[in-house]
Design a protein around this motif. Sequence first.
Motif, PDB file in Angstrom:
ATOM      1  N   PRO A 106      18.900  24.112  -6.531  1.00  0.00           N
ATOM      2  CA  PRO A 106      19.278  23.548  -7.827  1.00  0.00           C
ATOM      3  C   PRO A 106      19.940  22.181  -7.657  1.00  0.00           C
ATOM      4  CG  PRO A 106      19.906  25.849  -7.710  1.00  0.00           C
ATOM      5  CD  PRO A 106      19.431  25.458  -6.340  1.00  0.00           C
ATOM      6  N   GLU A 107      19.666  21.293  -8.577  1.00  0.00           N
ATOM      7  CA  GLU A 107      20.215  19.941  -8.642  1.00  0.00           C
ATOM      8  C   GLU A 107      19.656  19.005  -7.577  1.00  0.00           C
ATOM      9  OE1 GLU A 107      24.462  19.839  -9.091  1.00  0.00           O
ATOM     10  OE2 GLU A 107      24.451  21.518 -10.475  1.00  0.00           O
ATOM     11  N   THR A 108      18.561  19.390  -6.915  1.00  0.00           N
ATOM     12  CA  THR A 108      17.912  18.482  -5.973  1.00  0.00           C
ATOM     13  C   THR A 108      16.547  18.060  -6.489  1.00  0.00           C
ATOM     14  OG1 THR A 108      16.941  20.303  -4.709  1.00  0.00           O
ATOM     15  CG2 THR A 108      19.095  19.502  -3.980  1.00  0.00           C
ATOM     16  N   ASP A 109      16.248  18.384  -7.737  1.00  0.00           N
ATOM     17  CA  ASP A 109      14.930  18.101  -8.280  1.00  0.00           C
ATOM     18  C   ASP A 109      14.634  16.607  -8.380  1.00  0.00           C
ATOM     19  OD1 ASP A 109      16.944  18.146 -10.170  1.00  0.00           O
ATOM     20  OD2 ASP A 109      15.652  18.779 -11.801  1.00  0.00           O
ATOM     21  N   ILE A 110      15.624  15.779  -8.681  1.00  0.00           N
ATOM     22  CA  ILE A 110      15.398  14.338  -8.797  1.00  0.00           C
ATOM     23  C   ILE A 110      15.037  13.749  -7.434  1.00  0.00           C
ATOM     24  CG2 ILE A 110      16.437  12.112  -9.386  1.00  0.00           C
ATOM     25  CD1 ILE A 110      15.767  13.922 -11.793  1.00  0.00           C
ATOM     26  N   ALA A 111      15.730  14.176  -6.382  1.00  0.00           N
ATOM     27  CA  ALA A 111      15.414  13.696  -5.034  1.00  0.00           C
ATOM     28  C   ALA A 111      14.006  14.131  -4.635  1.00  0.00           C
ATOM     29  CB  ALA A 111      16.438  14.216  -4.036  1.00  0.00           C
ATOM     30  N   PHE A 112      13.641  15.361  -4.953  1.00  0.00           N
ATOM     31  CA  PHE A 112      12.304  15.858  -4.641  1.00  0.00           C
ATOM     32  C   PHE A 112      11.246  15.066  -5.397  1.00  0.00           C
ATOM     33  CE2 PHE A 112       8.682  18.665  -5.416  1.00  0.00           C
ATOM     34  CZ  PHE A 112       8.361  19.021  -4.118  1.00  0.00           C
ATOM     35  N   LEU A 113      11.454  14.856  -6.685  1.00  0.00           N
ATOM     36  CA  LEU A 113      10.505  14.097  -7.498  1.00  0.00           C
ATOM     37  C   LEU A 113      10.364  12.665  -6.975  1.00  0.00           C
ATOM     38  CD1 LEU A 113       8.623  13.883  -9.919  1.00  0.00           C
ATOM     39  CD2 LEU A 113      10.621  13.306 -11.304  1.00  0.00           C
ATOM     40  N   SER A 114      11.461  12.058  -6.599  1.00  0.00           N
ATOM     41  CA  SER A 114      11.420  10.702  -6.046  1.00  0.00           C
ATOM     42  C   SER A 114      10.591  10.657  -4.774  1.00  0.00           C
ATOM     43  CB  SER A 114      12.837  10.197  -5.760  1.00  0.00           C
ATOM     44  OG  SER A 114      13.572  10.103  -6.952  1.00  0.00           O
ATOM     45  N   VAL A 155       8.143  12.712  -3.963  1.00  0.00           N
ATOM     46  CA  VAL A 155       6.748  12.920  -4.337  1.00  0.00           C
ATOM     47  C   VAL A 155       6.148  11.615  -4.876  1.00  0.00           C
ATOM     48  CG1 VAL A 155       5.204  14.115  -5.948  1.00  0.00           C
ATOM     49  CG2 VAL A 155       6.982  15.391  -4.740  1.00  0.00           C
ATOM     50  N   ILE A 156       6.877  10.933  -5.739  1.00  0.00           N
ATOM     51  CA  ILE A 156       6.397   9.667  -6.298  1.00  0.00           C
ATOM     52  C   ILE A 156       6.198   8.631  -5.195  1.00  0.00           C
ATOM     53  CG2 ILE A 156       7.037   7.706  -7.762  1.00  0.00           C
ATOM     54  CD1 ILE A 156       8.355   9.789  -9.639  1.00  0.00           C
ATOM     55  N   ARG A 157       7.157   8.540  -4.287  1.00  0.00           N
ATOM     56  CA  ARG A 157       7.035   7.582  -3.182  1.00  0.00           C
ATOM     57  C   ARG A 157       5.805   7.891  -2.329  1.00  0.00           C
ATOM     58  NH1 ARG A 157      11.382   4.824   0.619  1.00  0.00           N
ATOM     59  NH2 ARG A 157       9.950   4.046   2.204  1.00  0.00           N
ATOM     60  N   TYR A 158       5.578   9.155  -2.021  1.00  0.00           N
ATOM     61  CA  TYR A 158       4.412   9.556  -1.231  1.00  0.00           C
ATOM     62  C   TYR A 158       3.114   9.161  -1.935  1.00  0.00           C
ATOM     63  CZ  TYR A 158       1.105  12.454   1.307  1.00  0.00           C
ATOM     64  OH  TYR A 158       0.019  12.888   2.035  1.00  0.00           O
ATOM     65  N   ILE A 159       3.042   9.439  -3.222  1.00  0.00           N
ATOM     66  CA  ILE A 159       1.841   9.115  -3.996  1.00  0.00           C
ATOM     67  C   ILE A 159       1.584   7.611  -3.994  1.00  0.00           C
ATOM     68  CG2 ILE A 159       0.917   9.050  -6.358  1.00  0.00           C
ATOM     69  CD1 ILE A 159       2.245  11.838  -6.722  1.00  0.00           C
ATOM     70  N   THR A 186       5.569  -2.427 -16.331  1.00  0.00           N
ATOM     71  CA  THR A 186       6.790  -3.217 -16.457  1.00  0.00           C
ATOM     72  C   THR A 186       7.859  -2.782 -15.450  1.00  0.00           C
ATOM     73  OG1 THR A 186       7.673  -1.725 -18.144  1.00  0.00           O
ATOM     74  CG2 THR A 186       6.406  -3.608 -18.910  1.00  0.00           C
ATOM     75  N   ILE A 187       7.678  -1.621 -14.843  1.00  0.00           N
ATOM     76  CA  ILE A 187       8.652  -1.102 -13.882  1.00  0.00           C
ATOM     77  C   ILE A 187       8.292  -1.500 -12.460  1.00  0.00           C
ATOM     78  CG2 ILE A 187       9.633   1.000 -12.906  1.00  0.00           C
ATOM     79  CD1 ILE A 187       9.213   2.307 -15.635  1.00  0.00           C
ATOM     80  N   ILE A 188       7.019  -1.403 -12.103  1.00  0.00           N
ATOM     81  CA  ILE A 188       6.577  -1.675 -10.741  1.00  0.00           C
ATOM     82  C   ILE A 188       6.063  -3.106 -10.658  1.00  0.00           C
ATOM     83  CG2 ILE A 188       4.989  -1.012  -8.892  1.00  0.00           C
ATOM     84  CD1 ILE A 188       4.956   1.789 -10.095  1.00  0.00           C
ATOM     85  N   ASN A 189       6.759  -3.926  -9.906  1.00  0.00           N
ATOM     86  CA  ASN A 189       6.369  -5.304  -9.693  1.00  0.00           C
ATOM     87  C   ASN A 189       5.232  -5.345  -8.681  1.00  0.00           C
ATOM     88  OD1 ASN A 189       6.203  -8.016  -8.831  1.00  0.00           O
ATOM     89  ND2 ASN A 189       8.371  -8.352  -9.264  1.00  0.00           N
TER      90      ASN A 189
END
Length: 82
Positions: free
Chosen positions: A38-46, A48-52, A71-74
């Motif tokens: 619990p409470e580690t979901d943001i780190a996990f999602l980050s 996953v996004i970085r890997y993708i 507008t977020i990703i330069n």
Amino acid sequence: MNALIIIDDIKKGAVTIHVDPRYTRTSAACDHHVHIRPETDIAFLSAVIRYILEKGLWFKEYVLAYTNASTIINSKFNFDDV
């Protein structure tokens, strides 16, 4: 998520991953279960996004047309800068 939907996706050839601190019937139906604390979901999602993004596994045309990622990703962004 309903386990029956997952079973239909598996029959179509999808590889399924269930992320949940608890092992449930849905977890049993999936190919992989990630027992996340619990409470580690943001780190996990980050991660996953970085890997993708690093592996180029994202659907660029869709992301640029239907999300605010353009507008977020330069375009000059590089993971070496992190």
